[in-house]
Every structure is written in structure tokens, then in C-alpha cells.
Scaffold this motif. Sequence first.
Motif, PDB file in Angstrom:
ATOM      1  N   MET A   1       0.838  -1.205   0.000  1.00 57.55           N
ATOM      2  CA  MET A   1       0.000   0.000   0.000  1.00 57.55           C
ATOM      3  C   MET A   1       0.873   1.255   0.000  1.00 57.55           C
ATOM      4  O   MET A   1       0.657   2.203  -0.773  1.00 57.55           O
ATOM      5  CB  MET A   1      -0.910  -0.011   1.221  1.00 57.55           C
ATOM      6  N   GLN A   2       1.861   1.257   0.855  1.00 58.78           N
ATOM      7  CA  GLN A   2       2.728   2.425   1.024  1.00 58.78           C
ATOM      8  C   GLN A   2       3.455   2.769  -0.264  1.00 58.78           C
ATOM      9  O   GLN A   2       3.459   3.920  -0.706  1.00 58.78           O
ATOM     10  CB  GLN A   2       3.723   2.106   2.138  1.00 58.78           C
ATOM     11  N   TRP A   3       4.092   1.773  -0.892  1.00 55.09           N
ATOM     12  CA  TRP A   3       4.939   2.067  -2.043  1.00 55.09           C
ATOM     13  C   TRP A   3       4.150   2.265  -3.319  1.00 55.09           C
ATOM     14  O   TRP A   3       4.646   2.900  -4.255  1.00 55.09           O
ATOM     15  CB  TRP A   3       6.012   0.993  -2.204  1.00 55.09           C
ATOM     16  N   ASN A   4       2.929   1.769  -3.371  1.00 55.86           N
ATOM     17  CA  ASN A   4       2.092   2.096  -4.521  1.00 55.86           C
ATOM     18  C   ASN A   4       1.499   3.498  -4.381  1.00 55.86           C
ATOM     19  O   ASN A   4       1.251   4.179  -5.380  1.00 55.86           O
ATOM     20  CB  ASN A   4       0.997   1.042  -4.705  1.00 55.86           C
TER      21      ASN A   4
ATOM     22  N   TRP B   1       7.479  13.432   2.452  1.00 56.46           N
ATOM     23  CA  TRP B   1       8.395  12.505   3.118  1.00 56.46           C
ATOM     24  C   TRP B   1       7.985  12.292   4.575  1.00 56.46           C
ATOM     25  O   TRP B   1       8.161  11.197   5.115  1.00 56.46           O
ATOM     26  CB  TRP B   1       9.834  13.019   3.037  1.00 56.46           C
ATOM     27  N   ALA B   2       7.468  13.335   5.212  1.00 59.21           N
ATOM     28  CA  ALA B   2       6.996  13.199   6.599  1.00 59.21           C
ATOM     29  C   ALA B   2       5.855  12.201   6.675  1.00 59.21           C
ATOM     30  O   ALA B   2       5.823  11.332   7.557  1.00 59.21           O
ATOM     31  CB  ALA B   2       6.552  14.552   7.144  1.00 59.21           C
ATOM     32  N   LEU B   3       4.911  12.304   5.757  1.00 57.57           N
ATOM     33  CA  LEU B   3       3.788  11.373   5.740  1.00 57.57           C
ATOM     34  C   LEU B   3       4.254   9.960   5.436  1.00 57.57           C
ATOM     35  O   LEU B   3       3.863   9.000   6.118  1.00 57.57           O
ATOM     36  CB  LEU B   3       2.757  11.839   4.703  1.00 57.57           C
ATOM     37  N   LEU B   4       5.105   9.807   4.436  1.00 58.80           N
ATOM     38  CA  LEU B   4       5.614   8.487   4.058  1.00 58.80           C
ATOM     39  C   LEU B   4       6.330   7.807   5.213  1.00 58.80           C
ATOM     40  O   LEU B   4       6.025   6.671   5.581  1.00 58.80           O
ATOM     41  CB  LEU B   4       6.568   8.633   2.867  1.00 58.80           C
ATOM     42  N   ASP B   5       7.296   8.492   5.806  1.00 61.45           N
ATOM     43  CA  ASP B   5       8.125   7.838   6.817  1.00 61.45           C
ATOM     44  C   ASP B   5       7.427   7.710   8.168  1.00 61.45           C
ATOM     45  O   ASP B   5       7.707   6.779   8.928  1.00 61.45           O
ATOM     46  CB  ASP B   5       9.467   8.563   6.966  1.00 61.45           C
ATOM     47  N   THR B   6       6.514   8.606   8.489  1.00 58.90           N
ATOM     48  CA  THR B   6       5.750   8.439   9.725  1.00 58.90           C
ATOM     49  C   THR B   6       4.850   7.215   9.615  1.00 58.90           C
ATOM     50  O   THR B   6       4.745   6.412  10.555  1.00 58.90           O
ATOM     51  CB  THR B   6       4.920   9.694  10.041  1.00 58.90           C
ATOM     52  N   PHE B   7       4.216   7.055   8.469  1.00 64.24           N
ATOM     53  CA  PHE B   7       3.423   5.839   8.229  1.00 64.24           C
ATOM     54  C   PHE B   7       4.325   4.608   8.264  1.00 64.24           C
ATOM     55  O   PHE B   7       3.966   3.558   8.823  1.00 64.24           O
ATOM     56  CB  PHE B   7       2.701   5.944   6.890  1.00 64.24           C
TER      57      PHE B   7
END
Length: 334
Positions: free
Chosen positions: A72-75, A285-291
Motif C-alpha cells: 500500500m505504502q509504495w504504490n 516525506w513526513a507522511l511516508l516515513d511516519t506511516f
Amino acid sequence: MKPELLRYLRCPQSGQILVLETSDTITTPDLESSREIKEGWLVSEDGQHRYPIRNSIPRFVPESNYADNFGMQWNHFAKTQLDSHSGHPISAKRFWKATNWNSDEMKKCWVLDVGCGSGRFAEIALGTGAQVVALDYSSAVDACYANLKHYPNLHVVQGDIYALPFAPESFTFVYSLGVLQHTPDVSKAFAALPPLLAEEGQICVDYYEKSLKSQLLPKYWLRPLTKQMDKERLFSLVRNAVTVLLPISRTLGHIPLTGNLLKRLIPVANYEGILPLTETQLQEWALLDTFDWLSPIYDNPQTASTVRLWLEQAGLKDIEVLKAGHLVGRGRKF
């Protein structure tokens, strides 16, 4: 799937050679052909095991698995961490600092990227001219293929690190960056990789470092709850939280002397002053890495002594364990 990949593939259940089956017939393709095999089946020699090729990707795992959050994250963030998208060599710097490899030596070699995600490090390896096999357990393989399919030297495989679909000693270089700590058994996951190295082949892995300081990070207070949440719901929650928490973290970070310490108490990834990102990229990037902090089912940091022990147990030489952003272990096969 490109035909030349077939010689490196093996049935992960039996270890047997795999035969390509397309259009209801079993064929032995011209391995030098550049023809892309978009759909078909890979069948073990005894016919007992069958694996689909869908959308040009051989698939050796169930459609749903413990890495669903990464799919989910990488798509969703398919291009966020690609240097070609961000305009900055962020992934390249991490790759070369961790591996310390020579790009000229990698040219035309077969290289395995374990846990490729959407292809941030595969893009760097492909740029050397190496034949890169990008492996992931999750549906992130689809994002990786979509991002990098224009490279003629790309091969994408969806497979399980505990049952790898490759012949022994197939790769001159093997790397896994930011991945192994998210597997159920990190020791077993690492142990699966050295047998794939050819003679004098090199391996590089990295991990979150296990320390008192790291265990005090807010993500470890929250993970017992967040890792059990529905991933779509968690993503929505994190997205809303980032809009509030990132400005707080950035404000704290500007406080003289104690700012860097104080901002670590806020559970949000804040790369201001660390990475050369635009305002929009800082948010993304904040949203990506926090998730990424809160969603994985498994998160198992390691100590330097443990990493060194695993490298030694694998019988590697030229072993190095060092801090290069993350805790890095690398070595060479005798």
C-alpha cells in the motif's frame, strides 16, 4: 519477465529448474532474446508447483501477506524517494555510503535488491549497467516495475525471503537496505542471502540500530496500537496528524541547543535541515516515513555485535560493521 532471468530462477519449494509455460504450451525461450514475457506460468520440472507471471512479474507468494502495508505504502508513494523524481541524490548517497561498492565493477554483473519497494535503490544499481533483480514480498513490485521498466536491465520478482526463488551463487552483489528489520525472523532472513552470492560476491545489509536511545523514540510507544490498526484507517490518521505535528516539530527544532532533542519527542518524520527537500517534499516525506514507522507488523532493530555475528556465521570475509546513517553490515564471500 525477460527470458534471460529464467536461468537464475528455481522453484522455491523444491529447488528444481523452472520451465516457462505460455499459451497452453511449454516453451524454452531464447535466453538472449529481449522479448518481455507479460503473462504465463513457471512450472517446476516435476510439474508439481506452478507460479504465475502477471503483468511481466513472476509471482511466488500469496496475494495477501504480512507486508501488505508496504505494498500500500509504495504504490501510494511510488515516486517519492526516487532520485529521478526528487531531483536530489538522496538515495544514491545512502546506497554508496552503505555499500562502498565500485560502480564500474557492478557493470553487467547480476545484482539482487532484496526488498526493492518502489525501486529507490534499484534505480541507482541500474544506473551502473548491472542486471538488477528487484525482489519484494509485497505488491510494491508493481510500483517498482512501473517506475523502472524503461531500463532494459531490470528484472522484477515477487518472492519470499524465506523461500527465495533463485539458484545458489547467482549474484555478484546482494543488498538489502531498510528491509530486514521488518521480517518476522531477522536472523533467518539474513541467513537466506549469503548462499546466493557467487565466489567473491559482496553483500550489504542495514538495520535500525537497537539502543536505549532508539527504544525511547515515540514510535515504539505507539506501535503496539498502530501496527494492529486497519492500514487505510491508520494512513488517514497519520495524514491528519502530520499536518499538525510537523509544524510543531519544526518549531521545536529551531530552539537553540535543545531543539534537535526536543523534536525527537514528536512522533513525526522531520527532515528539515537534514535533506534538501522543498516544502511540498518535506510534507510528503513526513507522511511516508511516519506511516512507515507505525504501520509494519514487525520492527526488529539490531545491535552491532549481532550483525557481526551473523556475517561471521555466514563464513564471509572482509567483514565491516559500521554506522552509515543506519547500522550497516557488509562482507565478501570466500
